[in-house]
Structure formats: C-alpha cells, structure tokens
Design an enzyme around this catalytic site. Structure first.
Site, mmCIF file in Angstrom:
data_model
loop_
_atom_site.group_PDB
_atom_site.id
_atom_site.type_symbol
_atom_site.label_atom_id
_atom_site.label_comp_id
_atom_site.label_asym_id
_atom_site.label_seq_id
_atom_site.Cartn_x
_atom_site.Cartn_y
_atom_site.Cartn_z
ATOM 1 N N SER A 109 20.793 -28.024 -2.993
ATOM 2 C CA SER A 109 20.095 -26.803 -2.605
ATOM 3 C C SER A 109 18.946 -26.552 -3.584
ATOM 4 O O SER A 109 17.928 -25.974 -3.216
ATOM 5 C CB SER A 109 21.059 -25.619 -2.630
ATOM 6 O OG SER A 109 21.661 -25.502 -3.903
ATOM 7 N N SER A 110 19.080 -27.020 -4.825
ATOM 8 C CA SER A 110 18.044 -26.789 -5.834
ATOM 9 C C SER A 110 16.723 -27.443 -5.440
ATOM 10 O O SER A 110 15.679 -26.803 -5.425
ATOM 11 C CB SER A 110 18.435 -27.370 -7.191
ATOM 12 O OG SER A 110 19.686 -26.932 -7.572
ATOM 13 N N ASP A 155 16.828 -36.046 -6.012
ATOM 14 C CA ASP A 155 16.859 -34.972 -5.017
ATOM 15 C C ASP A 155 15.458 -34.633 -4.514
ATOM 16 O O ASP A 155 15.234 -34.415 -3.331
ATOM 17 C CB ASP A 155 17.498 -33.714 -5.623
ATOM 18 C CG ASP A 155 18.819 -34.032 -6.300
ATOM 19 O OD1 ASP A 155 19.429 -35.050 -5.921
ATOM 20 O OD2 ASP A 155 19.217 -33.282 -7.204
ATOM 21 N N TYR A 205 26.994 -32.626 -16.534
ATOM 22 C CA TYR A 205 25.869 -33.463 -16.103
ATOM 23 C C TYR A 205 24.983 -33.852 -17.286
ATOM 24 O O TYR A 205 24.689 -35.030 -17.497
ATOM 25 C CB TYR A 205 25.034 -32.720 -15.040
ATOM 26 C CG TYR A 205 23.927 -33.572 -14.496
ATOM 27 C CD1 TYR A 205 24.110 -34.328 -13.347
ATOM 28 C CD2 TYR A 205 22.705 -33.672 -15.146
ATOM 29 C CE1 TYR A 205 23.109 -35.143 -12.855
ATOM 30 C CE2 TYR A 205 21.697 -34.483 -14.671
ATOM 31 C CZ TYR A 205 21.897 -35.218 -13.521
ATOM 32 O OH TYR A 205 20.896 -36.029 -13.046
#
Ligand code: GLA
Length: 342
Positions: A109-110, A155, A205
């Site tokens: 979503s980022s 992403d 992460y």
C-alpha cells in the site's frame, strides 16, 4: 495546468524473489488491480491539505516547507518534498486519497500511495512525466528518507511499470524491467490475510537489510549479486543463511520465468513453495499466523503458497489449480496496468 485530477497507484504481489531488490538481485512481481486513488486539485495559497479518507484524518503544511510527519503524513510530505528537490514547482493543493490495498498487508500500500501522490502532484504542476525508472527512484527516496524504511525499489518499479497480463522480471543491478506474459492456464493467484500487520519502518526489515550489508563487508563485495553460494558457507550464522536465501531466490526467479514460458504450472508452484521455505528457514521472516495461512491455502489445494513482501506478517500468496475452491477471505489477484492518471 489542470485544476483537478485523479491518479491511481496499484499494489503488487511478487511471484518469486523476495529481499533481493536491495541486494541488486532479481524479482518477478506484478502490479495488481487493487491500489490507492488520489484526487487532487489546485487551491489558492501556498498550503497543502491532505485527507486520508479511510482514516478520516487531515494534514496541513506549507508547500515550500513540508517538514516531517508520522504514518501516512510522512508519505505526503515526502512526495511534496522530493518533487520540489527535483525542481518541480508545486502549487497549493488539496489532496484526498483512499485505498483498496490494506495497510501492512505486504501488498505494498505504501508504494501505491507514493506513486499515486507523485503522479497527481506532477499533473497539478503541469509537468511532463519523467521516465518511470526515475520516478521509482524518487518514490523510493520518499520511503527511505521520509518514512524511514530502508526498502529497495521492488514495490515502486512494480507499481509504476506494471502491465496488464504480465509479471515483470526486474534486474535491480541494471534496473532493466522485462514484461513476462503471465498465462496461468486457468490457475488462479489469490492472496489471503494472515491477520497480522507488518511495518517496514519497524525492526525486522531494516535489520535484515543491515545483515546483508554486513555480509557484503565480510565477503568484500559491493552487493550480494557478486557473491556465489560457496562464499556464504564461511559466514557466521545467521549471515550464511541470509545470503543463501538471497542467492537461491535469484536462481528461482529465472527458473520461474522459464516455467511460465513453458506453461509448467506445477513447476511454478514448487518454486513458490521453495521461496516460502527459504523465507521461513533462512531469512526468518515468517510468523505462526503466516504459517497457518499457508496451511489453509494448501488445504484448499494450492500447488504453491508463500508469504509476500517484507514479511513478519501480512498476506500469503497462493497458486490454485482451476478446480480448487479458494478458502474464505481469499482475494483473486490479476496482473493490472501500472500507475496512471484516470
Ligand atoms: C518490502 C520492500 C521491498 C522489498 C520487499 C521484500 O516490500 O518495500 O523493497 O525489499 O519488502 O522483497
């Protein structure tokens, strides 16, 4: 300069090649249909007003001095800040956004938000769009420098370069993005929520990224792309396992590209399973809730199931044969186009 516009940024899933992007390796993601929509209009004055419709929250700041923000505000302020650093002259703006990719889901979503914001703001400024690779680099700086997640470019490249009906083979050393037709012969890709949210800016992460950097130091290489499996064996635990995952994932990406070209779906399923085992045992980013979710997909007949994205929770991806009934709550994902103005 258009007064008002709408931009859409898609989420993504990744077939194979997790935690390879910041190691200059390979990955095979696809942009999905779900994503974030940003509606934007020019307003008088020098202020940006942003509204997160799903959360019913507002942020306001001077366009020339975005300053820092927490949570979703960091993305908006980062988009405004990075575009101005790149020389774009932005007007005062009202932005509002809502999404169909759950936050903390591992479906990015980022990046969906970043790319939609950046396209919307460029549109309001009346600027021509720079090449998509440059936009991905700009969006990745938002994540690294404003949000504080030391993520790679998986992403953003997937969200910006996605193509209907295709996965993307991305080489993070050269930033070459090659569309790979995704013909699943009636099989379906589905995602299933583990019920556990993850946040890339927190703990795990960034720690994995630091471990890879340490492994490079010890091996005397610039990036793990230059490493070979034999080198990993001399590293102390857990660095040896981290490197073994990254190098294995790279091989799996090209094997998956071959499996797709040959329409060998059982092979693709096995590679997805191997990627999961490697993320669980070598990279150690799985959780009990994720394992249970993998199990429910298997019980529904999935021929491959794995955690997607950074890990530590989020969604699980499953490859279901044509006759299988998806478990309750599973959502089918199909490869959609990249970010765009609507
Ligand atoms: C997150 C990050 C990406 C990538 C994946 C793992 O989604 O944002 O850059 O590292 O995790 O493959």
């Amino acid at each position: 300069m258009p007064g008002q516009l709408t931009a859409f940024g898609p989420g993504r899933v990744n077939l194979i090649g997790e935690h390879t992007d910041y190691n200059q390796g390979l990955a095979l993601p696809l942009a999905i249909e779900a994503g974030v929509t940003v509606r934007a209009r020019v307003v008088d004055g020098r202020e940006v007003e942003a509204v997160a419709l799903d959360l019913d929250e507002v942020d306001r700041f001077p366009v020339g001095e975005p300053g820092r923000g927490e949570g979703w505000r960091a993305f908006v302020r980062g988009a405004v800040g990075e575009l101005q650093r790149a020389g774009v002259s932005l007007p005062g703006a009202h932005l509002e956004f809502s999404g169909t990719v759950p936050r903390g889901s591992g479906l990015s979503s980022s990046a969906a938000l970043e790319v939609a914001l950046v396209l919307a703001l460029l549109g309001l400024a009346g600027e021509p769009e720079p090449p998509r690779i440059e936009l991905a680099q700009l969006c990745s700086r938002i994540e690294n420098d404003w949000v504080g997640a030391q993520t790679g470019m998986l992403d953003q490249l997937a969200a910006l370069c996605g193509q209907t009906g295709h996965a993307l083979r991305i080489d993070f050393r050269t930033l070459e993005v090659r569309p790979v037709p995704l013909d699943l012969e009636g099989h379906r890709l589905v995602t299933l929520d583990s019920g556990e949210q993850h946040a890339n800016a927190r703990g795990g992460y960034n720690r994995r990224r630091a471990e890879c950097a340490r492994a490079c130091e010890l091996l005397g290489v610039e990036s793990l792309r230059e490493a070979v499996p034999e080198m990993a064996r001399d590293l102390p635990d857990p660095l040896d396992r981290r490197v073994a995952h990254v190098l294995g994932a790279e091989e799996r990406v090209d094997e998956a590209v071959r499996a797709l070209a040959e329409r060998d779906l059982p092979r693709l399923g096995k590679l997805i399973d191997q990627e999961h085992a490697s993320l669980r045992d070598l990279y150690e980013v799985s959780t009990n809730a994720v394992e249970e979710t993998v199990q429910s997909l298997r019980e529904a007949g999935a021929i491959g199931a794995r955690i997607v994205g950074g890990g530590f929770g989020g969604h699980v991806l499953g490859l279901l044969p044509p006759d299988a009934t998806p478990p309750s709550g599973a959502v089918e994902v199909t490869p959609g186009p990249g970010a765009r103005l609507l």
